[in-house]
Design a protein around this motif. Structure first.
Motif, PDB file in Angstrom:
ATOM      1  N   GLN A  60     -13.761  14.395   4.000  1.00 14.89           N
ATOM      2  CA  GLN A  60     -13.875  13.843   2.760  1.00 14.89           C
ATOM      3  C   GLN A  60     -14.046  12.479   2.485  1.00 14.89           C
ATOM      4  N   MET A  61     -13.264  11.596   3.009  1.00 18.44           N
ATOM      5  CA  MET A  61     -13.291  10.291   2.669  1.00 18.44           C
ATOM      6  C   MET A  61     -13.000   9.430   3.873  1.00 18.44           C
ATOM      7  N   ASN A  62     -13.434   8.180   3.797  1.00 16.85           N
ATOM      8  CA  ASN A  62     -13.270   7.057   4.912  1.00 16.85           C
ATOM      9  C   ASN A  62     -11.779   6.889   4.885  1.00 16.85           C
ATOM     10  N   VAL A  63     -11.062   7.451   5.604  1.00 24.58           N
ATOM     11  CA  VAL A  63      -9.518   7.007   5.517  1.00 24.58           C
ATOM     12  C   VAL A  63      -9.421   5.824   6.185  1.00 24.58           C
ATOM     13  N   GLU A  64     -10.084   5.268   7.213  1.00 22.89           N
ATOM     14  CA  GLU A  64     -10.001   4.174   7.951  1.00 22.89           C
ATOM     15  C   GLU A  64     -10.175   3.027   7.110  1.00 22.89           C
ATOM     16  N   PHE A  83       0.703  -1.194   0.042  1.00 19.32           N
ATOM     17  CA  PHE A  83       0.060  -0.078   0.011  1.00 19.32           C
ATOM     18  C   PHE A  83       0.872   1.183   0.072  1.00 19.32           C
ATOM     19  N   ILE A  84       2.062   1.025   0.610  1.00 18.54           N
ATOM     20  CA  ILE A  84       2.833   2.093   0.788  1.00 18.54           C
ATOM     21  C   ILE A  84       3.414   2.550  -0.579  1.00 18.54           C
ATOM     22  N   LEU A  85       3.602   1.414  -1.381  1.00 16.39           N
ATOM     23  CA  LEU A  85       3.954   1.463  -2.716  1.00 16.39           C
ATOM     24  C   LEU A  85       2.749   2.156  -3.710  1.00 16.39           C
ATOM     25  N   LEU A  86       1.786   1.805  -3.300  1.00 13.28           N
ATOM     26  CA  LEU A  86       0.473   2.232  -4.033  1.00 13.28           C
ATOM     27  C   LEU A  86       0.332   3.689  -3.759  1.00 13.28           C
ATOM     28  N   PHE A  87       0.569   4.205  -2.230  1.00 12.15           N
ATOM     29  CA  PHE A  87       0.591   5.539  -2.138  1.00 12.15           C
ATOM     30  C   PHE A  87       1.491   6.419  -2.988  1.00 12.15           C
ATOM     31  N   PHE A  88       2.702   5.643  -3.115  1.00 11.53           N
ATOM     32  CA  PHE A  88       3.424   6.351  -3.894  1.00 11.53           C
ATOM     33  C   PHE A  88       3.093   6.693  -5.174  1.00 11.53           C
ATOM     34  N   ILE A  89       2.771   5.353  -6.016  1.00  9.91           N
ATOM     35  CA  ILE A  89       2.386   5.480  -7.178  1.00  9.91           C
ATOM     36  C   ILE A  89       1.410   6.604  -7.310  1.00  9.91           C
ATOM     37  N   LEU A  90       0.528   6.708  -6.376  1.00 18.54           N
ATOM     38  CA  LEU A  90      -0.454   7.493  -6.455  1.00 18.54           C
ATOM     39  C   LEU A  90      -0.199   8.907  -6.456  1.00 18.54           C
ATOM     40  N   ALA A 117     -12.522   1.062  -2.121  1.00 14.57           N
ATOM     41  CA  ALA A 117     -11.639   2.178  -1.307  1.00 14.57           C
ATOM     42  C   ALA A 117     -10.395   2.681  -1.668  1.00 14.57           C
ATOM     43  N   SER A 118      -9.695   1.489  -2.085  1.00 17.97           N
ATOM     44  CA  SER A 118      -8.390   1.665  -2.681  1.00 17.97           C
ATOM     45  C   SER A 118      -8.320   2.489  -3.909  1.00 17.97           C
ATOM     46  N   CYS A 119      -9.354   2.168  -4.802  1.00 16.74           N
ATOM     47  CA  CYS A 119      -9.160   3.086  -5.913  1.00 16.74           C
ATOM     48  C   CYS A 119      -9.640   4.493  -5.697  1.00 16.74           C
ATOM     49  N   ILE A 120     -10.640   4.744  -4.884  1.00 18.61           N
ATOM     50  CA  ILE A 120     -10.942   6.270  -4.494  1.00 18.61           C
ATOM     51  C   ILE A 120      -9.424   6.848  -3.791  1.00 18.61           C
ATOM     52  N   GLY A 121      -8.845   6.185  -2.926  1.00 21.06           N
ATOM     53  CA  GLY A 121      -7.614   6.759  -2.419  1.00 21.06           C
ATOM     54  C   GLY A 121      -6.567   6.772  -3.505  1.00 21.06           C
ATOM     55  N   CYS A 122      -6.623   5.710  -4.640  1.00 22.80           N
ATOM     56  CA  CYS A 122      -5.518   5.894  -5.670  1.00 22.80           C
ATOM     57  C   CYS A 122      -5.806   7.276  -6.226  1.00 22.80           C
ATOM     58  N   LYS A 123      -7.068   7.413  -6.634  1.00 17.31           N
ATOM     59  CA  LYS A 123      -7.182   8.548  -7.508  1.00 17.31           C
ATOM     60  C   LYS A 123      -7.232   9.990  -6.745  1.00 17.31           C
ATOM     61  N   PHE A 124      -7.724   9.932  -5.525  1.00 15.82           N
ATOM     62  CA  PHE A 124      -7.347  11.024  -4.689  1.00 15.82           C
ATOM     63  C   PHE A 124      -5.742  11.560  -4.814  1.00 15.82           C
TER      64      PHE A 124
END
Ligand SMILES: *[C@@H]1O[C@H](CO)[C@@H](O)[C@H](O)[C@H]1NC(C)=O
Ligand SMILES: *[C@@H]1O[C@H](CO)[C@@H](O)[C@H](O)[C@H]1NC(C)=O
Ligand SMILES: *[C@@H]1O[C@H](CO)[C@@H](O)[C@H](O)[C@H]1NC(C)=O
Ligand SMILES: *[C@@H]1O[C@H](CO)[C@@H](O)[C@H](O)[C@H]1NC(C)=O
Ligand SMILES: *[C@@H]1O[C@H](CO)[C@@H](O)[C@H](O)[C@H]1NC(C)=O
Length: 469
Positions: free
Chosen positions: A89-93, A6-13, A107-114
């Motif tokens: 704005q979004m459900n971080v949890e 996910f960290i990687l994802l966060f990053f990618i994002l 939720a991971s897709c929303i987080g990604c796009k955010f």
């Protein structure tokens, strides 16, 4: 699924497509197989892309405000203002929960796009990669996605390459998220990642149905499959098995806070990899109880999960050590290895030929050719050195083909540039199968990442099934 992903994802994002890619992309050839790549797609990158199908808050969020809040917060050690504005704005949890099943959670897709939207604005404001990496580390810390050293290490080892890749991608944010996550991202179709290969030479097999069963007199083969040994040379009995990092049970994991948290002698079911005593005894036990093994399929993932501190040298040492162990105990038994996603540094990153030359995989593939040469004929070296795949006979009339599934993996971020049959592996597979069929051979195909699974890119999977069916 490990949290580091996910960290990687966060990053990618966090990192996004700059406007400067056109030049680089012009170097990438047009897809000759099925379609012409539409150059008009580049022009959309000039303004931040916002999908009309996204929720309103995501479209209208004031990212500028968010970023400036963050900056203030970081500087004054008070995260509440921006953190709570995001939380509203979004459900971080839910997003952080979604980490555990990236490929299922919308939720991971929303987080990604955010994050992609935000990163796009950062890039437009001329932020450097280092500044983006820095923000990535801070977000990772603030949301307590991992411990500070893991956050920092992942950015350094994995993030650096992800920045490089995303900088030179022409895709929109939603397409990037779709590429990495697949199903949960409903929108974001990218024509360039939708491809078919031409099957060579597309002859109909001469199979007569119904197939006849072999006679009772034909002796069965006994095949052992070993996978994901993840041997950890730094495993330490009594260390903290509950350390909150992607890998525990090392001296560096700190002291356990109770005897319950202490790493056991034979390993630990928490976030720990395999101690030598477990690996060695398991192998010894197999050798003792199964004296009639005809062959071994050894399907990869040798190194431990310490992806935030891992080096190429560590992984090569692990490959050498584990190969030697296999050869020592399984004397005289043919072994057919496959490469896993953990063999590379950064994890999951297997650069195809269109990547910059210094990212080439020869540091790993040349060594695989050397270690695997214990069991495989010299004829296999060429394709192993090229892409860590090969085709060879187990015995007369019975072929084993080992594929490198990392070239279908969504997590192989290098494929964001171009995922079309990397290294022509599928074209090669189709030729190998045709030739086996012509000779009347039976074939087993082995590998680490299953085609058809969520982690495997759809075009690769469907081409694979076109070939074998
Ligand atoms: C991707 O690479 C392949 C060669 O491996 C090439 O044929 C194709 O045109 C490339 N696709 C794009 C979209 O550039
Ligand atoms: C953090 O900032 C908010 C306003 O942004 C303020 O209300 C709050 O008191 C601050 N908290 C601390 C611990 O300084
Ligand atoms: C690939 O082949 C499938 C099945 O033949 C077809 O449905 C799909 O449209 C093709 N995709 C492309 C990009 O040509
Ligand atoms: C021990 O550590 C675990 C995990 O880090 C934590 O959940 C637990 O509350 C701790 N126990 C004590 C007594 O501190
Ligand atoms: C591959 O990368 C290494 C550095 O990791 C470099 O020394 C070597 O020249 C590169 N090989 C090719 C063919 O680019």
């Amino acid at each position: 699924m490990m949290k580091y992903k996910f960290i990687l994802l966060f990053f990618i994002l966090l990192i996004c497509v700059s406007n400067a890619e056109q030049k680089i992309f012009q170097k990438i050839h047009q897809n000759k197989i099925k379609r012409e790549f539409s150059r008009s797609e580049f022009s959309e990158l000039k303004s931040p892309e916002v999908d009309s199908s996204d929720p309103k808050w995501l479209r209208n969020m004031n990212y500028d405000q968010w970023i400036s809040d963050m900056k203030n917060s970081f500087e004054h050690g008070n995260y509440s203002k921006w953190a709570s504005s995001v939380n509203k704005q979004m459900n971080v949890e839910e997003m952080v929960q979604g980490v555990n099943d990236l490929y299922k959670s919308s939720a991971s897709c929303i987080g990604c796009k955010f994050l992609v939207n935000m990163a796009r604005i950062m890039m437009q404001k001329g932020k450097s990669n280092d500044q983006i990496l820095d923000i990535g580390t801070k977000i990772c810390n603030v949301f307590k996605i991992q411990t500070p050293r893991v956050c920092e290490g992942v950015m350094k080892i994995i993030g650096v390459d992800v920045v490089d890749v995303v900088r030179h991608s022409n895709l929109k944010g939603s397409q990037i998220c779709r590429f990495f996550l697949g199903q949960p991202c409903v929108n974001g179709y990218a024509a360039q990642h939708d491809w078919n290969i031409t099957i060579f030479p597309a002859k109909e097999p001469k199979i007569r149905y119904p197939l006849t069963k072999p006679s009772e007199k034909v002796p069965p083969l006994k095949i052992l499959q070993i996978s994901d040994t993840h041997f950890d040379p730094l495993y330490e009995v009594g260390s903290n098995a509950d350390c909150g990092e992607p890998l525990c049970c090392r001296a560096s994991s700190g002291a356990p806070n109770s005897t319950k948290s202490a790493a056991g002698k034979w390993g630990d079911y928490r976030k720990c990899d395999t101690p030598l005593i477990l690996l060695e005894n398991a192998i010894k036990h197999i050798v003792k109880t199964h004296k009639d093994i005809d062959a071994i399929y050894w399907t990869g993932d040798l190194p431990p999960h310490d992806v935030w501190v891992q080096t190429r040298e560590d992984n090569i040492a692990n490959l050498k050590f584990t190969s030697k162990l296999m050869a020592k105990y399984f004397k005289g038994i043919p072994v057919f290895p496959s490469v896993g996603n953990h063999e590379s540094v950064p994890v999951d990153g297997f650069a195809p030929p269109h990547a910059p030359p210094h990212k080439n995989m020869s540091w790993l593939y040349d060594q695989l050719a050397v270690e695997w040469s214990r069991w495989l004929p010299t004829k296999t070296h060429e394709t192993i050195r090229k892409g860590a795949f090969y085709s060879t006979l187990l015995k007369k009339g019975f072929r084993v083909i080992s594929v490198n599934g990392n070239y279908c993996s969504r997590m192989n971020f290098y494929l964001l540039w171009n995922s079309t049959d990397p290294l022509d592996q599928l074209a090669w597979l189709s030729k190998e199968l045709q030739s086996a069929e012509d000779k009347g051979e039976k074939v087993h195909i082995i590998g680490h990442i299953p085609p058809g699974g969520k982690e495997c890119l759809k075009s690769w999977s469907s081409s694979y099934y076109d070939i074998i069916n």
